[in-house]
Motif scaffolding. Sequence first.
Motif, short mmCIF file in Angstrom:
data_model
loop_
_atom_site.label_atom_id
_atom_site.label_comp_id
_atom_site.label_asym_id
_atom_site.label_seq_id
_atom_site.Cartn_x
_atom_site.Cartn_y
_atom_site.Cartn_z
N LEU A 125 -11.36 66.57 -14.99
CA LEU A 125 -10.06 66.16 -14.44
C LEU A 125 -9.52 67.23 -13.50
O LEU A 125 -9.00 66.92 -12.42
CB LEU A 125 -9.08 65.90 -15.58
N LYS A 126 -9.63 68.50 -13.89
CA LYS A 126 -9.17 69.58 -13.01
C LYS A 126 -9.92 69.56 -11.68
O LYS A 126 -9.33 69.77 -10.62
CB LYS A 126 -9.36 70.93 -13.71
N TYR A 127 -11.21 69.32 -11.75
CA TYR A 127 -12.01 69.28 -10.52
C TYR A 127 -11.54 68.15 -9.61
O TYR A 127 -11.37 68.34 -8.40
CB TYR A 127 -13.48 69.11 -10.85
N GLN A 128 -11.33 66.95 -10.18
CA GLN A 128 -10.91 65.81 -9.38
C GLN A 128 -9.52 66.02 -8.80
O GLN A 128 -9.18 65.43 -7.77
CB GLN A 128 -10.92 64.53 -10.22
N MET A 129 -8.72 66.86 -9.42
CA MET A 129 -7.37 67.15 -8.92
C MET A 129 -7.38 68.28 -7.89
O MET A 129 -6.39 68.46 -7.17
CB MET A 129 -6.45 67.55 -10.08
N GLY A 130 -8.46 69.07 -7.86
CA GLY A 130 -8.44 70.27 -7.04
C GLY A 130 -7.66 71.39 -7.71
O GLY A 130 -7.16 72.31 -7.04
#
Length: 444
Positions: A222-227
């Motif tokens: 999720l952090k990755y997809q949010m940047g």
Amino acid sequence: MKKIAAFFALLSLAVSVPGWAQAPTNWSLKSCIDYGLQHFGTVRIAQYQLENANQQARQALGLYLPQVSGSATFTNNVKLQTSIIPAGPLSPEPIRVVFGQKYQNNIVAQASQPIYDRSLLLGLKAAKPNQQLAELNTRQTREDIVYNIASNYYQVFISQQQIGLLKDNLERTQQVLNVLKLQRDNGVIQPVDYTNTEVSFNNTRSQLTLAENDLELALNRLKYQMGLPQDQVLTLSDSLLMKVAPTLERSQFDTKNLVTFQQGEKNLDLQRLQLQRIRAGYLPTLNFTANYGTLNFANQFENAFKNFLGFGSIGLRLNVPIFDGFQRDAQVQQQKLTVLTQEEQQRLNTAAYQLQFNNAQSQIQRAQANVQNDDRNVKLAQEVYNITTLQYKQGTKPLTDLINADNSYRQAQSNYINSLINFYQARLDLEQSQGTLLNFYNQL
């Protein structure tokens, strides 16, 4: 004093670093998507592509504007070329003559203006659909971010709920183990009954460890997809997701609402314009031309930059294609096939979009029915478990009934968790299939 100074230094750093002061401590689904739409890398890539399309439009316009260039040359004829005048009336013998002077300067400015060039005009016409395609790509990027963040957010939330249920199961099993231990020590039950329950407790603890690891992985995705930086704490705040969603009305499907369909249409427009541009190569082109310059000759270097002589001209240049060995005809046929291929692909895509929407409609209906059914089962299994626990304590029910009731309660909880994540995913797939992901995001 040092601690106070360090505190204020840390405070000033937090204010100065972008995102520290603005980042929420508890993240809702909407705040996660908001952050992703601003910070995920594909957003910047889409912006670059849109700006690139704008620059391509400027370039196409520039080709139809006046083209002006200038040049200057300075030549030192180290050795001038010798020419020979054949023997004749002037001389019975050939005469050797050297033409030119040692130094030569030439400064020229040239200008041209297209008056009629069908190919350039079509290039101007193609600028608009090219910009529209870049805007559609930006929208596609936003929809992808909304879908990916929402999907991963649901995964994290469901993992957290699963962990909560497993902890509740551990607590209930621990209470049963405490009672069984007393009964075993007093000889009321067989040691194997206590051991079986202890095995169930250990299995639940192992499931909890796996669930916590899955939660960590889901948070990282999720952090990755949010940047969002991987080292930043991410705590979800939505608590209403566990409620069964209201009944969804059957949606009307229109292929034209899909950004992928619109992208295909714009690509087709560009390919058709390209076909017209190739055909335009058969037509004549007309340009206005003008040039002006100065020229100087000198045998001495000190005179090389004096006494320039001017010259200039204006005119029209007509270019008429006559025969190119059928090269352009081959290009036209190739481009025709490209257009036909994309038209056929667009028809196939339209049928696929309709199929995807129909499947999403069926999936959301089944998923919603499963959520409602599994929610009722959880309540019924909990009621059975509570009654069986009370009867077991009163001695009217054997231990096997209590264990069976506990297993049924756990299975009902697990089924509910699975049906819930299936429902959320089906909801996202439905929004994606009908091109309403951005509306879904705006309504959060």
